[in-house]
Design a protein around this motif. Sequence first.
Motif, PDB file in Angstrom:
ATOM      1  N   THR A  53      29.074  40.796  36.618  1.00  8.22           N
ATOM      2  CA  THR A  53      30.083  41.668  36.534  1.00  8.22           C
ATOM      3  C   THR A  53      31.405  41.315  37.242  1.00  8.22           C
ATOM      4  O   THR A  53      31.347  40.906  38.360  1.00  8.22           O
ATOM      5  CB  THR A  53      29.849  43.148  36.978  1.00  8.22           C
ATOM      6  OG1 THR A  53      28.700  43.671  36.388  1.00  8.22           O
ATOM      7  CG2 THR A  53      31.057  44.034  36.470  1.00  8.22           C
ATOM      8  N   VAL A  54      32.550  41.019  36.644  1.00 10.52           N
ATOM      9  CA  VAL A  54      33.528  40.443  37.439  1.00 10.52           C
ATOM     10  C   VAL A  54      34.726  41.547  37.899  1.00 10.52           C
ATOM     11  O   VAL A  54      35.104  42.263  36.789  1.00 10.52           O
ATOM     12  CB  VAL A  54      34.268  39.214  36.710  1.00 10.52           C
ATOM     13  CG1 VAL A  54      35.453  38.700  37.211  1.00 10.52           C
ATOM     14  CG2 VAL A  54      33.312  38.154  36.159  1.00 10.52           C
ATOM     15  N   TYR A  55      35.315  41.648  38.832  1.00 12.50           N
ATOM     16  CA  TYR A  55      36.093  42.589  39.220  1.00 12.50           C
ATOM     17  C   TYR A  55      37.473  41.942  39.875  1.00 12.50           C
ATOM     18  O   TYR A  55      37.368  40.638  40.482  1.00 12.50           O
ATOM     19  CB  TYR A  55      35.780  43.639  40.540  1.00 12.50           C
ATOM     20  CG  TYR A  55      34.461  44.512  39.777  1.00 12.50           C
ATOM     21  CD1 TYR A  55      34.720  45.648  39.296  1.00 12.50           C
ATOM     22  CD2 TYR A  55      33.114  43.841  40.214  1.00 12.50           C
ATOM     23  CE1 TYR A  55      33.645  46.234  38.956  1.00 12.50           C
ATOM     24  CE2 TYR A  55      32.056  44.424  39.881  1.00 12.50           C
ATOM     25  CZ  TYR A  55      32.110  45.814  39.087  1.00 12.50           C
ATOM     26  OH  TYR A  55      31.295  46.420  38.757  1.00 12.50           O
ATOM     27  N   LEU A  56      38.577  42.174  39.673  1.00 16.10           N
ATOM     28  CA  LEU A  56      39.735  41.895  40.319  1.00 16.10           C
ATOM     29  C   LEU A  56      39.921  42.981  41.390  1.00 16.10           C
ATOM     30  O   LEU A  56      40.095  44.132  41.029  1.00 16.10           O
ATOM     31  CB  LEU A  56      41.047  41.730  39.402  1.00 16.10           C
ATOM     32  CG  LEU A  56      42.371  41.690  40.101  1.00 16.10           C
ATOM     33  CD1 LEU A  56      42.488  40.389  40.608  1.00 16.10           C
ATOM     34  CD2 LEU A  56      43.776  41.808  38.894  1.00 16.10           C
ATOM     35  N   MET A  57      39.920  42.560  42.633  1.00 17.40           N
ATOM     36  CA  MET A  57      40.102  43.389  43.686  1.00 17.40           C
ATOM     37  C   MET A  57      41.410  43.093  44.246  1.00 17.40           C
ATOM     38  O   MET A  57      42.017  42.107  44.502  1.00 17.40           O
ATOM     39  CB  MET A  57      38.963  43.000  44.826  1.00 17.40           C
ATOM     40  CG  MET A  57      38.821  43.692  46.119  1.00 17.40           C
ATOM     41  SD  MET A  57      37.596  42.927  47.084  1.00 17.40           S
ATOM     42  CE  MET A  57      37.744  43.995  48.392  1.00 17.40           C
ATOM     43  N   THR A  58      42.081  44.167  44.497  1.00 18.89           N
ATOM     44  CA  THR A  58      43.444  44.303  44.967  1.00 18.89           C
ATOM     45  C   THR A  58      43.632  45.210  46.221  1.00 18.89           C
ATOM     46  O   THR A  58      43.028  46.211  46.325  1.00 18.89           O
ATOM     47  CB  THR A  58      44.579  44.842  44.056  1.00 18.89           C
ATOM     48  OG1 THR A  58      44.462  44.030  42.750  1.00 18.89           O
ATOM     49  CG2 THR A  58      45.937  44.845  44.432  1.00 18.89           C
ATOM     50  N   MET A  59      44.181  44.748  47.307  1.00 17.75           N
ATOM     51  CA  MET A  59      44.421  45.329  48.433  1.00 17.75           C
ATOM     52  C   MET A  59      45.814  45.684  48.726  1.00 17.75           C
ATOM     53  O   MET A  59      46.695  44.704  48.460  1.00 17.75           O
ATOM     54  CB  MET A  59      43.814  44.615  49.517  1.00 17.75           C
ATOM     55  CG  MET A  59      42.374  44.472  49.841  1.00 17.75           C
ATOM     56  SD  MET A  59      41.337  43.550  48.529  1.00 17.75           S
ATOM     57  CE  MET A  59      42.026  41.774  49.059  1.00 17.75           C
ATOM     58  N   GLY A  60      46.087  46.824  49.096  1.00 13.48           N
ATOM     59  CA  GLY A  60      47.380  47.319  49.262  1.00 13.48           C
ATOM     60  C   GLY A  60      48.123  46.699  50.556  1.00 13.48           C
ATOM     61  O   GLY A  60      47.543  46.135  51.437  1.00 13.48           O
ATOM     62  N   PRO A  61      49.278  46.951  50.562  1.00 12.01           N
ATOM     63  CA  PRO A  61      50.192  46.361  51.748  1.00 12.01           C
ATOM     64  C   PRO A  61      49.712  47.329  53.215  1.00 12.01           C
ATOM     65  O   PRO A  61      49.306  48.404  53.207  1.00 12.01           O
ATOM     66  CB  PRO A  61      51.754  46.936  51.449  1.00 12.01           C
ATOM     67  CG  PRO A  61      51.651  46.983  49.995  1.00 12.01           C
ATOM     68  CD  PRO A  61      50.231  47.799  49.672  1.00 12.01           C
ATOM     69  N   GLY A  62      49.894  46.477  54.384  1.00 11.21           N
ATOM     70  CA  GLY A  62      49.518  47.257  55.608  1.00 11.21           C
ATOM     71  C   GLY A  62      50.952  47.435  56.185  1.00 11.21           C
ATOM     72  O   GLY A  62      52.226  47.166  55.751  1.00 11.21           O
TER      73      GLY A  62
END
Length: 443
Positions: A53-62
């Motif tokens: 299973t492939v996911y695009l993981m996105t992290m928001g701004p800090g």
Amino acid sequence: MKAGQRGSGAAGQVRSAFMGLAALVLAGAGAPVSAQNAATPHGPVASPDTTLTVYLMTMGPGKHVWERFGHNAIWIHDPVHGTDQTYNYGLFDFRQHNFLLRFIQGRMWYWMEGFPAQSYVESYRRNNRSVWIQELEIAPEKRRELQAFLEWNEQPEHRFYHYDYYLDNCSTRVRDALDRALDGRLRAATVNVTTPRTFRFHTQRLTANDPPIFTGLLLALGHPVDRPITAWQEMFLPLAMREWVRTVRVSGTDGHERPLVRSERTLFQASEPTPPAQPPIWLWRYLAAGIGLAALLVALAPGAATPSLARWAFLLIVWIWCLVSGVAGLVLAGLWGLTDHAAAYNNENVLQADLLSLLLIWFVTRLAFGRGTHARAALILAAVIAGISLLGCALKLLPQFYQTNGEVIALALPAHLGVLAGIYRLDATQDSRSRASASPAAG
């Protein structure tokens, strides 16, 4: 040292320009990963078969400037080996050979590396940064190819790349790896979609929480960041990539077209406010600062003709402004002519931040202390500097001069004119007093 272990701070336009570029170079770099030897985590969604299973993981701004651009990675859940691995392209090391020199030259080495997903997510949770995942519709055999490519890319001889903060960064590397697995479908769907936005548009709105960095980047970046960008280019920004992949359709295993994004989940929602959708409009603030500086110089100039507090106040303002303008001009010329910071090329701000200002410091100082022979040189030099700044403003009428630098002009042009007017008034005051003292006494 892993990316993310950095400090910040800026004072003055010149340092802001340097720190602004530093923020862009370091932007989006992965947060430091701890507990890398933690137990193998469970995948976000249990897989019923042996398919990856492939996911695009996105992290928001800090909250810190280098975190404002967000970050992303590729997450692969492998039920056969019982692993969940995230592949991060945003790593660098302060200890690498000639780090500072490479940073200044715009030749930074970044690399990619894989980390256990659970500890990776936890590092962002601790830093109060949102984490989202999107499961992607990729053919099973292509998922295996993607995993093999990422494992190959992680090898020491293949992991390094020359970082460019807009054209080749941690997000564009994720984009390109996914496009490879999709046989070019991601690029084909976005490369001809023109947006009304620019690289500067995003840079300004994401640094609006830090005015010195905002000003430094406004000063340091040139024409290349002011052209409208395509959706493909906009995916230099992780959160923009998260949005654009939702619009892409690919062929499913049954041959029918379906959305690239199969499902989405929020793993952690930060409490930090989201960045503004538009850049701030601060033109009037810069103009007020420029006019205020000019008014002070004109008001203090007569008093600078005699030993007084007004003289030192006048000189201090002139010294600071001319030093900032001159050194900024030197930095901009160096970025354009001596480095690989391509985004700083063709910078119209070289007409506002003038190297000649450094020379003007000497002549104004001599004039203030009664060396009238320097008056003509000071006036001519100040007039040339102000004239060049005015030319930079007038050239905005031509379509070739499309750089977004109205705030820089609003600050610099009144300030340069104020220096010229102050010098003129100081010279006139000294000349008047000289004539008065030379006149014969009445009676």
